[in-house]
Design a protein around this motif. Structure first.
Motif, PDB file in Angstrom:
ATOM      1  N   UNK A 193       0.937  -1.303  -0.074  1.00  0.00           N
ATOM      2  CA  UNK A 193       0.024  -0.001  -0.028  1.00  0.00           C
ATOM      3  C   UNK A 193       0.794   1.166   0.202  1.00  0.00           C
ATOM      4  N   UNK A 194       0.301   2.308  -0.593  1.00  0.00           N
ATOM      5  CA  UNK A 194       0.882   3.542  -0.603  1.00  0.00           C
ATOM      6  C   UNK A 194       0.515   4.311   0.679  1.00  0.00           C
ATOM      7  N   UNK A 199      -8.233  -4.385   1.240  1.00  0.00           N
ATOM      8  CA  UNK A 199      -7.007  -4.635   1.976  1.00  0.00           C
ATOM      9  C   UNK A 199      -6.038  -3.554   2.115  1.00  0.00           C
ATOM     10  N   UNK A 200      -6.611  -2.340   1.550  1.00  0.00           N
ATOM     11  CA  UNK A 200      -5.649  -1.036   1.694  1.00  0.00           C
ATOM     12  C   UNK A 200      -5.214  -0.899   2.927  1.00  0.00           C
ATOM     13  N   UNK A 234       2.234   0.601   8.664  1.00  0.00           N
ATOM     14  CA  UNK A 234       2.560   0.830  10.262  1.00  0.00           C
ATOM     15  C   UNK A 234       1.149   0.938  10.814  1.00  0.00           C
ATOM     16  N   UNK A 235       0.680   1.711  10.782  1.00  0.00           N
ATOM     17  CA  UNK A 235      -0.692   2.147  11.522  1.00  0.00           C
ATOM     18  C   UNK A 235      -1.906   1.351  11.075  1.00  0.00           C
ATOM     19  N   UNK A 236      -1.940   0.557   9.994  1.00  0.00           N
ATOM     20  CA  UNK A 236      -2.931  -0.114   9.406  1.00  0.00           C
ATOM     21  C   UNK A 236      -4.140   0.644   9.266  1.00  0.00           C
ATOM     22  N   UNK A 281     -11.530   3.165   4.572  1.00  0.00           N
ATOM     23  CA  UNK A 281     -12.517   4.385   4.912  1.00  0.00           C
ATOM     24  C   UNK A 281     -11.783   5.506   5.526  1.00  0.00           C
ATOM     25  N   UNK A 282     -10.566   5.350   6.320  1.00  0.00           N
ATOM     26  CA  UNK A 282      -9.667   6.297   6.876  1.00  0.00           C
ATOM     27  C   UNK A 282      -9.256   7.379   5.646  1.00  0.00           C
TER      28      UNK A 282
END
Ligand code: SF4
Length: 420
Positions: free
Chosen positions: A153-154, A183-184, A189-191, A195-196
């Motif tokens: 993921x970017x 699964x983005x 690190x902060x998963x 939605x975020x």
């Protein structure tokens, strides 16, 4: 001034990457040319999802061999899904290719761009932005995880900065791309999740619309559905491939969900997102798919009534689990018959859904002109054509629909909606 030529086949991710690559090369002083013969640098952006696509790439490479032979100064590079981890093998088979580089990477033998430099100078009103590469799922018929590798993921900040820059350059709408956007962030690190990311992008001034694809029924969560319902810029259009209406076929494909779960997701989306347009993908003729199992797919499509259905006939892809484990035993004529049945069913359903828009007013983002008409899309992704002598490009225009077909709509501008 050196010239570059990019040859692209495959999905929207490849097209988006070629666009980025082209603008990057232009910033390094290259100029685009439509002719491979006139180019100093040729890049093939490859697709291998189907054997026929891979064959086209190999044919193209073979055709370029003599050009490279007669012009050793020509730089020949290959990117896209053909470039898997076994680059050694590719180097052996195509020794005349100068460089292989992974999809989404910049050509490392050229100078690395600073942030934002690889973006199109004049992006289209609706621009694709890749947010995650690769796939961890290994559906049994699919070659993508072997070729695109595991999910990467970017970071949210990088995507937000890129979209900000695109908006400054004229983009009004972004479509976030990934093989599995659900699964983005799970490898970051902060998963953060999709939605975020949508919350961050929704806050950007100047951006009018956000879309994304493709979702995976196994990984889609209520949090995302709620974000879509809540965020005003996120369009009511979701692509959720089902692949089959039969649980045993889904198991053989290794999709990781049941039809019951899929149905629940559709119900939840329709309850929470008023007017949502849904599309799906279906594969017919998977090994041992019986008439009854195929009928289950037909029944599901009749029941759920999607706005769009993309249907493909199964063909074994060497290197995949299905090609190794199952015999391709549904006759070609039967596959074609099943594909036609679904296309006919869907044409009827889409025609009926679109006909409900007759006489209604819709807002479209104007993306360009085709055959003397302006064209754009509604928030739900419907293609709309209309006439106007004004410059409507990049505008959100209100259109009254006066003709519908299963594939597109036509209408008339509501007078007050053009701003120039
Ligand atoms: S989710 Fe399945 S079909 Fe989609 S890219 Fe991954 S393995 Fe292929």
């Amino acid at each position: 001034m050196p010239h570059y030529h990019i040859w692209t086949i495959g999905c929207q991710m490849n097209k988006a990457e070629s666009e980025r690559l082209g603008s990057y090369l232009e910033q390094l002083g290259y100029q685009a040319t439509a002719s491979a013969e006139a180019a100093d640098l040729i890049v093939l952006n490859s697709c291998v999802v189907r054997q026929s696509a891979e064959d086209r790439v190999v044919n193209k490479l073979n055709a370029l061999k003599s050009l490279k032979g007669s012009r050793p100064d020509l730089t020949l590079a290959v990117t896209g899904c053909l470039v898997n981890s076994e680059v050694q093998e590719l180097r052996k088979n195509f020794s005349y290719v100068d460089y292989f580089f992974k999809p989404g990477d910049y050509p490392q033998w050229l100078e690395k761009p600073e942030s934002g430099q690889g973006l199109p100078r004049h992006p289209s009103p609706s621009t694709f932005v890749s947010i995650i590469q690769g796939c961890n799922n290994f559906c049994s018929y699919c070659i993508v995880p072997y070729r695109r590798g595991r999910e990467r993921s970017r970071p949210v900040e990088e995507i937000v900065n890129e979209v900000k820059e695109l908006v400054q350059r004229g983009t009004k709408e972004v479509t976030l791309l990934g093989q599995n956007v659900d699964s983005y962030g799970q490898d970051l690190p902060d998963k953060p999740d999709l939605a975020d990311l949508l919350y961050e992008l929704n806050a950007l001034d100047g951006l009018a619309r956000i879309r994304f694809l493709t979702n995976h029924p196994k990984d889609m969560r209520s949090k995302l559905i709620e974000a879509i319902a809540k965020l005003d810029k996120v369009c009511e259009q979701i692509s959720l491939p089902v692949q089959s209406g039969d649980n045993d076929i889904l198991k053989a494909i290794r999709r990781g969900y049941t039809i019951e779960h899929y149905r629940q997701l559709i119900t939840e989306m329709r309850n929470k997102i008023p007017g949502v347009a849904l599309s799906t993908d279906v594969i017919v003729g998977f090994p041992s798919e019986s008439d009854q199992q195929f009928q289950q797919t037909v029944n599901l499509l009749s029941e759920l009534r999607f706005d769009t259905v993309h249907v493909a006939a199964y063909s074994p892809r060497p290197g995949t689990i299905a090609a190794k484990e199952y015999e391709d035993n549904v006759p070609a004529a039967e596959k074609k018959e099943r594909l036609n049945r679904i296309e006919q069913l869907q044409e009827k359903i889409a025609g009926e859904i679109n006909a409900q828009l007759l006489g209604k007013s819709v807002e479209i983002l104007v993306e360009g002109r085709k055959k003397a008409k302006w064209q754009g899309r509604t928030r739900t992704g419907k293609l709309v054509f209309f006439n106007s002598n004004s410059d409507c490009l990049r505008q959100l225009v209100k259109i009254k629909i006066d003709k519908t077909t299963p594939w597109s709509l036509q209408g008339t501008v509501e007078m007050s909606s053009i701003t120039n």
